[in-house]
Structure formats: structure tokens, C-alpha cells
Design an enzyme around this catalytic site. Structure first.
Site, PDB file in Angstrom:
ATOM      1  N   ASP A 101      -0.541  15.136  11.934  1.00 35.35           N
ATOM      2  CA  ASP A 101      -1.148  16.069  12.870  1.00 35.35           C
ATOM      3  C   ASP A 101      -2.387  16.974  12.350  1.00 35.35           C
ATOM      4  O   ASP A 101      -1.710  17.944  11.531  1.00 35.35           O
ATOM      5  CB  ASP A 101      -0.202  16.598  13.628  1.00 35.35           C
ATOM      6  N   GLU A 152      -4.251  10.547  15.026  1.00 29.95           N
ATOM      7  CA  GLU A 152      -4.328  10.389  16.336  1.00 29.95           C
ATOM      8  C   GLU A 152      -5.969  10.300  16.592  1.00 29.95           C
ATOM      9  O   GLU A 152      -6.890  10.353  15.547  1.00 29.95           O
ATOM     10  CB  GLU A 152      -4.297  11.638  17.114  1.00 29.95           C
ATOM     11  N   CYS A 192       8.881  15.759  23.754  1.00 30.63           N
ATOM     12  CA  CYS A 192      10.063  16.191  22.977  1.00 30.63           C
ATOM     13  C   CYS A 192      10.390  14.866  21.755  1.00 30.63           C
ATOM     14  O   CYS A 192      10.560  13.927  22.045  1.00 30.63           O
ATOM     15  CB  CYS A 192      11.210  16.318  23.506  1.00 30.63           C
ATOM     16  N   CYS A 225      14.450  13.976  22.512  1.00 31.91           N
ATOM     17  CA  CYS A 225      14.937  13.067  23.623  1.00 31.91           C
ATOM     18  C   CYS A 225      13.815  12.329  24.377  1.00 31.91           C
ATOM     19  O   CYS A 225      14.044  11.494  25.337  1.00 31.91           O
ATOM     20  CB  CYS A 225      15.887  14.091  24.351  1.00 31.91           C
ATOM     21  N   CYS A 235      12.090  22.181  24.418  1.00 36.72           N
ATOM     22  CA  CYS A 235      12.425  21.265  25.224  1.00 36.72           C
ATOM     23  C   CYS A 235      13.608  21.743  26.354  1.00 36.72           C
ATOM     24  O   CYS A 235      14.584  22.245  26.215  1.00 36.72           O
ATOM     25  CB  CYS A 235      13.005  20.131  24.563  1.00 36.72           C
ATOM     26  N   CYS A 270      17.046  18.776  26.179  1.00 33.95           N
ATOM     27  CA  CYS A 270      17.997  18.777  25.118  1.00 33.95           C
ATOM     28  C   CYS A 270      18.016  20.246  24.384  1.00 33.95           C
ATOM     29  O   CYS A 270      18.748  20.510  23.513  1.00 33.95           O
ATOM     30  CB  CYS A 270      17.653  17.639  23.907  1.00 33.95           C
ATOM     31  N   ASP A 289       3.005  21.608  16.262  1.00 31.00           N
ATOM     32  CA  ASP A 289       2.188  20.699  15.231  1.00 31.00           C
ATOM     33  C   ASP A 289       3.264  19.751  14.599  1.00 31.00           C
ATOM     34  O   ASP A 289       3.176  18.544  14.638  1.00 31.00           O
ATOM     35  CB  ASP A 289       1.415  21.343  14.415  1.00 31.00           C
TER      36      ASP A 289
END
Length: 403
Positions: A171, A255, A308, A311, A327, A330, A337
Site C-alpha cells: 500500500d 493498486e 475489513c 471479516c 470494524c 468483528c 494502511d
């Protein structure tokens, strides 16, 4: 006939925009307009005419719609000292001439800083072939670069060391140059920010100097040296990072960032440009081939930061100022990052969860428009239109998921 115009005696004659025509016109007029041309290598003029012909061809193709991208303007004259000073050799006796020497036509043998043993050995064994040499000047220093066709043995598969490392998600950002899915954080040295004080001082001194004076040339050279030092520091750090990623990991996932849109933010433009995100991807594209690894580019609309990593729950309201991902499903609390890097690694592993309640743009973003939010993978890639489900159904699903 499309062409430029040149003086031949007292007549204004048209010259076609092709390399043979431009070369013929130059040979007819060189004795009158450049009586000093015998002291220079003919390759300097030949390379200049070749670049002019390519530029004129780009203008023609752009006007006829044969060239993609923005409209290409007519080539402008580049004055010595105001642009990148360079010339190129394509024929003649040029190339390495020993361990730390190169041979250039009309110039002779020149001592260089870096050793030439690797290139000399490949040329002697017949595993490399020279196609040209470019001599350039940057910040008062001269450089020579060779265009070489090298026989390189591509690895049949990743090495044992790369298999042990496994895939890695990378990232890229401004706060940190890169955050890896392994938990490692690569600091952003911010070379430009560290040199801004000296740059401001040198720029003010240059602006206050008298035009066309010796002092102005000295201040311009000092300003160029500061810029060159920043560029060299940045380049060294990028090569160190990309080489390590390509050697240690069998799959590198990054990305598809819209860097051209990111630099339009006047608050972040300087910081984004200093990180050189596009250069990292460009270097990984060929270094992964060299070292037997593979580069995977995640879709631009994939919400790596809003999903997340534990999950698969998504937070569509996450903003850029939220540096921690929490999150609500969960209870995972993780750095934003690092969460994005783990999602990128999971995406290439094939275990990323996909849902139909996609968000974000559904087509390729124009250059002058705002970049929409990222969307889930599998709905519509950049350049395609449409959505996975009707808008009302998607909204109903989002409400149901949130409740």
C-alpha cells in the site's frame, strides 16, 4: 503536402515532414547556416533531425486522430542551457574502451566514474549489442548512457527464497512510502521537503541576480545541483525498495492509483509527487520479470482501505483523515494502511469476499473530473460501464447489511 519551410537562396521552399527530406534540406543549407559544423560529429545533427521528424509525425498523427491521448503541439525550439542538453550517437566508433573509459566519436576516450566491466564482458562474449549512446548534461555533470540489447536468462520460476516469502500486498502512501502486508513499514524520507529551505534560498538568489550575468549562471547551477541531489536520493530509495520486493516475494500486489488525479489536490500535490508512486509500479513491472516473480495490479475501484481484512465488512464512510480502521462487525482495530495491504495480499490469494452492494464510479474517470470512490472487484472495471445490480436493489442491500 504537409511540411515545414526552409530558406534556399532567395526562395522559400517547402520541406516534407520526413527524415530523408529534412536530412536532404539540411545538407543543402548546412554550409551557409552552420559553417562550424565540420568540427562536430555528424551524429549530433542526424539525431536532432530524427527527433524533429518524430515530433512532426506526432503532430500529424494527433491532428488526424491516429495518436491517442492529448493533442500534440508543434515542436518548439529548445535553447542550449534552457532544456535538457543532450546528443546521441547511432553510428561510428563508440562504446566502452576499458574498465572506466568510453570512446565517443570526435571526442575520443573519456574517463567515467562507474566501472564498465560488466558491459564490456557481455559485448566481448556476444551476449549484448549496442544500439546507440546518449550524452547528456544535468546540473553541470555529463552522463553517457548506452542503449543495449542484452540476452538475459529469464528464470523459469520463483526461487526457493521467493517461495518462502510468499505474496505481499504493498500500500503506497504519503505518510509512509509503503506499508507491506507483512507488517513492515517503509518510511518516507521526504527528500524534497528536507531540501525546501535550501531551494527557497537558492531560488531567491537566482531571481534577484542580473539577467545574462556570470552571477546568474552560478546561481542557476547551484539551484540545478540541489534539484539533482533530491532526484538522485529519491531514485536510489525507489530502486532499493523495488529490487527487494521483486527478489524476496513471488507475487507483489499494488493498486492502480490515479496519480494524475491525486496531484490535482493542491494540499497534497507536492507530497504525492515526492513519493513517486507511479515510478514504483513502473520499476516493479520489469524487475519482477528479471527475478522470476509476478506483479499483480488491483482494480482501481477495489476498496482496499474500506474493507475489513478480518471479516470483509465494509465501511463506505471512511475518510482520508481516518488513519485507523475499526470494524463494527468483528471489532478489529488496525492501521488503515496495513489493513489495505493485507486486503491486497488476500485479493491475489483468491480469498477476498465479493458482494453485490458495490459503491463508487462505474466508468473510467476523465482527467478533468473528480475521482469517484472505489468500488468492489468484479462489478465493472475501468473503461467499462454498468453495475452488478440495479441502484435501488443495491441501496436496499446496503441498508439490510448495515442493520
Amino acid at each position: 503536402m504537409i511540411g515545414s519551410y526552409g530558406l534556399s537562396g532567395d526562395l522559400l521552399t517547402a520541406v516534407r515532414w520526413t527524415l530523408p527530406a529534412l536530412r536532404l534540406a539540411w545538407n543543402a543549407a548546412k554550409r551557409d547556416v552552420a559553417p562550424w559544423w565540420d568540427a562536430c560529429s555528424k551524429e549530433a545533427f542526424s539525431a536532432g533531425l530524427d527527433q524533429l521528424a518524430r515530433g512532426l509525425k506526432n503532430v500529424t498523427d494527433s491532428r488526424k486522430g491516429k495518436r491517442k491521448g492529448r493533442r500534440v503541439g508543434f515542436p518548439r525550439f529548445k535553447k542550449r542551457g534552457k532544456a535538457r542538453d543532450s546528443f546521441r550517437y547511432t553510428t561510428g566508433a563508440y562504446g566502452p574502451a576499458g574498465d572506466r573509459r568510453v570512446k565517443l566519436p570526435r571526442i575520443g576516450r573519456v574517463k567515467v566514474h562507474e566501472p564498465m566491466g560488466a558491459l564490456t564482458g557481455r559485448l566481448a562474449e556476444g551476449r549484448a549489442r549496442l544500439f546507440g549512446a546518449t550524452v547528456s548534461r544535468t546540473a553541470g555533470r555529463w552522463f553517457v548512457s548506452f542503449t543495449v540489447d542484452v540476452e538475459r536468462d529469464a528464470p523459469a520460476g520463483p526461487s526457493r527464497r521467493q517461495r518462502a516469502a510468499g505474496p505481499v500486498g504493498v500500500d503506497l502512501g504519503v505518510k509512509h512510502r509503503a506499508v507491506l502486508s507483512t507488517g513492515e513499514t517503509v518510511a518516507n524520507p521526504k527528500h524534497l521537503a528536507g531540501s525546501l529551505r535550501r531551494l527557497r534560498k537558492a531560488s531567491r538568489a537566482y531571481a534577484r541576480s542580473k539577467p545574462d550575468s556570470a552571477g546568474r549562471r552560478q546561481r542557476a547551477a547551484r539551484l540545478a545541483r540541489i534539484h539533482a541531489r533530491v532526484a538522485h536520493q529519491r531514485r536510489d530509495g525507489l530502486h532499493t525498495l523495488t529490487t527487494r520486493l521483486a527478489k524476496r516475494h513471488d507475487v507483489v500486489v499494488v493498486e492502480d492509483l490515479h496519480v494524475a488525479g491525486m496531484v490535482r489536490n493542491r494540499r497534497l500535490a507536492r507530497a504525492v509527487a515526492d513519493t513517486a508512486m507511479a515510478e514504483i509500479r513502473r520499476q516493479l513491472s520489469y524487475k519482477t520479470i528479471w527475478y522470476g516473480s509476478r506483479l499483480e495490479v488491483a482494480d482501481r475501484w477495489y476498496p482496499s482501505s474500506k474493507t475489513c481484512s478480518g471479516c470483509g465488512w465494509r465501511n463506505p464512510s471512511l475518510t482520508l483523515s481516518d488513519r485507523t480502521f475499526t470494524c463494527q462487525s468483528c471489532g478489529l482495530v488496525v492501521d488503515r494502511d496495513l489493513n489495505a495491504a493485507v486486503n491486497l495480499r488476500t485479493l491475489v490469494a483468491g480469498s477476498a469476499s465479493e458482494t453485490e452492494n458495490a459503491r463508487g464510479g462505474d466508468r473510467k474517470t476523465a482527467l478533468a473530473r473528480q475521482v469517484p470512490g472505489k468500488r468492489e472487484p468484479g462489478t465493472a472495471r475501468a473503461g467499462q460501464t454498468g453495475s452488478a445490480v440495479p441502484p435501488r436493489t443495491a441501496a436496499r442491500q446496503r441498508l439490510t447489511h448495515a442493520s
